[in-house]
Design an enzyme around this catalytic site. Structure first.
Site, PDB file in Angstrom:
ATOM      1  N   GLY A 223     -66.350 -44.070 -28.939  1.00  0.00           N
ATOM      2  CA  GLY A 223     -67.794 -43.960 -28.952  1.00  0.00           C
ATOM      3  C   GLY A 223     -68.337 -43.517 -27.604  1.00  0.00           C
ATOM      4  O   GLY A 223     -67.717 -42.747 -26.867  1.00  0.00           O
ATOM      5  N   SER A 224     -69.474 -44.066 -27.249  1.00  0.00           N
ATOM      6  CA  SER A 224     -70.196 -43.596 -26.062  1.00  0.00           C
ATOM      7  C   SER A 224     -69.535 -43.953 -24.738  1.00  0.00           C
ATOM      8  O   SER A 224     -69.930 -43.430 -23.699  1.00  0.00           O
ATOM      9  CB  SER A 224     -71.628 -44.132 -26.079  1.00  0.00           C
ATOM     10  OG  SER A 224     -72.349 -43.550 -27.139  1.00  0.00           O
ATOM     11  N   THR A 225     -68.532 -44.853 -24.747  1.00  0.00           N
ATOM     12  CA  THR A 225     -67.839 -45.109 -23.480  1.00  0.00           C
ATOM     13  C   THR A 225     -67.155 -43.844 -22.970  1.00  0.00           C
ATOM     14  O   THR A 225     -66.941 -43.692 -21.771  1.00  0.00           O
ATOM     15  CB  THR A 225     -66.787 -46.232 -23.634  1.00  0.00           C
ATOM     16  OG1 THR A 225     -65.820 -45.864 -24.619  1.00  0.00           O
ATOM     17  CG2 THR A 225     -67.447 -47.546 -24.005  1.00  0.00           C
ATOM     18  N   LYS A 227     -68.406 -41.043 -22.758  1.00  0.00           N
ATOM     19  CA  LYS A 227     -69.364 -40.174 -22.054  1.00  0.00           C
ATOM     20  C   LYS A 227     -69.145 -40.181 -20.549  1.00  0.00           C
ATOM     21  O   LYS A 227     -69.522 -39.212 -19.865  1.00  0.00           O
ATOM     22  CB  LYS A 227     -70.797 -40.608 -22.391  1.00  0.00           C
ATOM     23  CG  LYS A 227     -71.188 -40.263 -23.828  1.00  0.00           C
ATOM     24  CD  LYS A 227     -72.532 -40.880 -24.232  1.00  0.00           C
ATOM     25  CE  LYS A 227     -72.843 -40.558 -25.688  1.00  0.00           C
ATOM     26  NZ  LYS A 227     -74.049 -41.261 -26.177  1.00  0.00           N
TER      27      LYS A 227
END
Length: 496
Positions: A223-225, A227
């Site tokens: 997921g967004s980790t 990014k």
């Protein structure tokens, strides 16, 4: 000599030669195969004739040995015991009279049993003096307080994993996985007790798969980790130069070569947002477009520098995390926000956080500090070693400032440690799960803590699989960040 006697002599000579060849074949060529043959009970009897050496954490053994009792083979004198076995199982693995050994118990079996070639002179001395053979010890890098905090936090959530690393050395400080199992429950050879305990733990009988080491062997969508990896690639390849300049990020953002819009979670300020603001509120549109602007080759290069697409051996094998090598441009955008085929172990994401915290240098992760002979002499000492440099010191510090904003006033505020001289940087993630995101998502939080002297004693990755939670209550900041906070605080407090 007459002809018949000569023939008999030649025949006898050939028999002796054949016997010598056969004897040497068995003793030298086939020696290892015979020694390791599971039907060779002498090896098993010798293995369990004396107590095993111990696995050590913070100077204390987390393993032991006890006399074997029960309906198993009575010629196996000793079996393994464990202290807080379920908590330490992802580190120790198991050593069972009936089912063999895994993880540290298997990898360092030679040291623990005293059979390692490096202990030859010790064994010889014991034979001369009449002393019983003893096993050596495996001294780990683990931090008992951090492991306890990780395991306790995960128990409250159900399924999940934690990996914590010292960024400056690569030493693994915690490695927890739930649900777990107690290796003591099947350490013997009793059909009634050990056999039944083993069967209950098998995935076919227990869908929760408690024997799976989720910290090392399970790969999850990050997921967004992820990014932070995309931000590192954008900084390293000159797509952006600072945390606070506006990016070229339209809203809505249509995936290239398609008519599909990339959505954000809620109405958040993502249009032309700065890198800092985009990370603070977790803009899919900004980081998806950045991944496309960086390009799939440079994104792949950066991911590999962080350790993706390669197994790690710590010395337990950790599954290879994945960043896709074949992608079109829309898939590159999705991969850059931790979707599509991007998948990672918790250890890998702890490595990402540790490299950023360590000013761009990724140290090789390891969990065995040293191997000791029975007399506590050091046989082998692990020296920290550099694995790679995923980003420059300057860019790492830019990314640190962004991650610290996430914790101060973004989605990661529950990871804050409210103590003087402690600064936390982090990134939350809520990863899609199931077909069309039909199942409850995974909750992620990656973080590090820095002290006022500039040192960084710990980086952490936490993933939570809470299948019973209300879907709207699942977030990396809500479920995973508090666990990471407790692990970081445990490490910091243990150093005081």
């Amino acid at each position: 000599m007459n002809k018949p006697l000569r023939r008999i002599a030649i025949f006898c000579g050939l028999l002796v030669l054949a016997l010598l060849i056969r004897d040497n074949w068995l003793q030298y060529v086939m020696a290892d195969d015979l020694k390791n043959d599971p039907k060779n009970r002498r090896v098993a009897i010798a293995r369990y004739a004396t107590p095993r050496g111990d696995i050590i954490v913070d100077g204390n053994p987390i393993t032991g040995s006890t006399k074997t009792t029960g309906d198993g083979y009575n010629d196996f004198d000793y079996k393994r015991t464990y202290k807080d076995g379920a908590m330490w199982a992802p580190v120790t693995g198991y050593a069972s009279q009936a089912f063999g050994a895994t993880q540290l118990e298997s990898i360092e079996d030679g040291i623990l049993t005293g059979n390692d070639d490096r202990l030859f002179f010790r064994r010889t001395l014991d034979m001369i003096t009449g002393e019983k053979k003893e096993g050596g010890n495996v001294v780990t890098t683990l931090n008992a307080a951090a492991q306890k905090a990780a395991y306790k936090g995960l128990l409250k959530q159900g399924k999940g994993a934690v990996a914590a690393i010292d960024p400056e050395t690569g030493a693994i400080l915690a490695l927890a996985s739930t649900p777990s199992y107690d290796p003591s429950s099947f350490a013997g050879n009793s059909t009634k007790v050990d056999g039944k305990a083993w069967e209950k733990l098998q995935k076919k009988n227990n869908p929760d798969d408690p024997m799976q080491n989720r910290a090392l062997r399970e790969i999850y969508p990050p997921g967004s980790t992820f990014k932070v990896v995309t931000a590192a690639a954008a900084l390293e390849h000159g797509i952006v130069d600072s945390a606070d300049e506006k990016t070229d990020s339209p809203l809505p953002y249509t995936l290239p070569d398609s008519t599909t819009e990339l959505k954000n979670e809620g109405n958040i300020p993502c249009k032309n947002a700065t890198l800092r603001e985009a990370l603070r509120v977790s803009c899919n549109t900004v980081f998806g477009k950045l991944g496309v602007d960086v390009g799939k080759e440079d994104m792949l290069e950066t991911a590999k520098k962080f350790g993706f697409n390669e197994e790690q051996f710590v010395p337990i094998r950790s599954s290879a995390s994945n960043f896709p090598e074949k992608m079109d441009r829309p898939q590159t955008a999705l991969s850059s926000i931790g979707q599509f085929e991007t998948a990672t172990t918790p250890l890998q994401m702890a490595m990402v956080a540790s490299a950023i915290a360590n000013d761009g240098t990724l140290m090789k992760p390891y969990m065995v500090d040293k191997l000791q002979a029975p007399g506590l002499d050091v046989i082998e000492q692990t020296e920290p070693s550099k694995m790679s440099e995923p980003l420059s010191e300057k860019n790492a510090q830019i990314l640190q400032s962004m991650m610290e904003t996430v914790v101060k006033e973004g989605t990661g505020t529950k990871g804050q440690i409210n103590e003087d001289g402690v600064t936390v940087g982090g990134k939350t993630g809520t990863a899609q799960r199931g077909v069309d995101n039909s199942e409850n998502p995974y909750a992620w939080f990656i973080s590090y803590a820095k002290l006022d002297d500039g040192s960084s004693p710990v980086a952490v990755a936490v993933v939570v699989e809470d299948e019973s939670a209300n879907r709207d209550d699942i977030s990396g900041g809500g479920l995973a960040a508090p666990i990471a906070k407790d692990v970081m605080k445990a490490v910091i407090d243990s150093k005081k």
